[in-house]
Scaffold this active site. Structure first.
Site, PDB file in Angstrom:
ATOM      1  N   ASP A  26       0.858  -1.183   0.000  1.00  0.00           N
ATOM      2  CA  ASP A  26       0.000   0.000   0.000  1.00  0.00           C
ATOM      3  C   ASP A  26       0.898   1.237   0.000  1.00  0.00           C
ATOM      4  O   ASP A  26       1.817   1.351   0.820  1.00  0.00           O
ATOM      5  CB  ASP A  26      -0.888  -0.019   1.254  1.00  0.00           C
ATOM      6  CG  ASP A  26      -1.835   1.172   1.302  1.00  0.00           C
ATOM      7  OD1 ASP A  26      -2.874   1.126   0.631  1.00  0.00           O
ATOM      8  OD2 ASP A  26      -1.524   2.155   2.006  1.00  0.00           O
ATOM      9  N   ILE A  27       0.639   2.169  -0.922  1.00  0.00           N
ATOM     10  CA  ILE A  27       1.424   3.405  -0.989  1.00  0.00           C
ATOM     11  C   ILE A  27       1.125   4.250   0.246  1.00  0.00           C
ATOM     12  O   ILE A  27      -0.036   4.460   0.603  1.00  0.00           O
ATOM     13  CB  ILE A  27       1.101   4.208  -2.267  1.00  0.00           C
ATOM     14  CG1 ILE A  27       1.407   3.371  -3.515  1.00  0.00           C
ATOM     15  CG2 ILE A  27       1.900   5.511  -2.293  1.00  0.00           C
ATOM     16  CD1 ILE A  27       0.972   4.028  -4.812  1.00  0.00           C
TER      17      ILE A  27
ATOM     18  N   GLU B 125      -4.803   2.297  -4.021  1.00  0.00           N
ATOM     19  CA  GLU B 125      -3.343   2.356  -4.120  1.00  0.00           C
ATOM     20  C   GLU B 125      -2.682   1.093  -3.575  1.00  0.00           C
ATOM     21  O   GLU B 125      -1.532   1.117  -3.160  1.00  0.00           O
ATOM     22  CB  GLU B 125      -2.806   3.599  -3.391  1.00  0.00           C
ATOM     23  CG  GLU B 125      -3.086   3.662  -1.919  1.00  0.00           C
ATOM     24  CD  GLU B 125      -4.411   4.339  -1.556  1.00  0.00           C
ATOM     25  OE1 GLU B 125      -4.521   4.803  -0.421  1.00  0.00           O
ATOM     26  OE2 GLU B 125      -5.319   4.400  -2.406  1.00  0.00           O
TER      27      GLU B 125
END
Length: 201
Positions: free
Chosen positions: A66-67, A109
């Site tokens: 996950d960004i 994301e």
């Protein structure tokens, strides 16, 4: 006349086959990143787990990333720039993983990498390579909100969770859940920009 009719049927069959393949491809891929989508990943995970249960696989590892602070990127540079980052990250992931596994967009994301026959140590090393590839190399924005319209370089990081079956999970859903737990408890809460492997402790 019979030949004409047969040719006509053959042409229709070819057209239908092309249309089917296109529709199938579109239904299995994310239109933005061109990666496999969640539906495809879910089916592949089920298939790979069945192989694992039939002892056709030694192990099955899952990397979930996950960004970090992606909302800040969107708020600062605009959603189009956020999309550019997602597209470039997808390309980097595909290149790095290559034929060793399957990369898919998990949603938003988040991205997932499925690694058949990869023990946890190998999956962890791959996850660490991914983390460094993201944090050490800037992403290029071509369509940011800046007025001068020049290309910008943006640094981002990602938090990553790793889980392996059957060591950590006895079914596909548990494997996802445990990789997710490693991501949020072991990586995000511990300060982000790090890799964490699932632990039952």
């Amino acid at each position: 006349m019979i030949i004409d009719i047969l040719c006509s049927h053959f042409a229709v069959a070819i057209e239908n086959a092309k249309h089917y393949e296109l529709t199938k491809m579109q239904s299995e891929h994310c239109s933005l990143t061109k990666l496999h989508n969640y539906r495809y990943f879910e089916n592949m995970l089920t298939e790979e787990f069945e192989k694992l249960m039939r002892f056709e696989r030694r192990t099955l590892s899952l990397i979930l990333l996950d960004i970090d602070h992606f909302k800040v990127v969107n708020d600062t540079y605009g959603h189009q720039s956020g999309n550019e980052i997602l597209f470039e990250l997808a390309s980097r992931l595909k290149k790095l993983v290559g034929g060793r596994g399957t990369v898919a967009r998990y949603g938003g994301e988040e991205f997932v990498v499925l690694l058949p026959d990869a023990p946890k140590e190998e999956a962890y090393q791959m996850a660490e390579q991914i983390r460094q590839m993201i944090s050490n190399w800037p992403f290029t924005l071509k369509q940011s909100l800046e007025i001068d319209n020049t290309q910008q370089k943006v640094m981002i990081t990602a938090s990553i969770g790793v889980a392996t079956a059957t060591e950590d999970a006895e079914d596909a859903l548990a494997l996802i859940r445990h990789a997710d737990r490693a991501l949020y408890v072991g990586a995000k809460r511990a300060g982000r920009n790090r890799v964490a492997e699932y632990s039952s402790c």
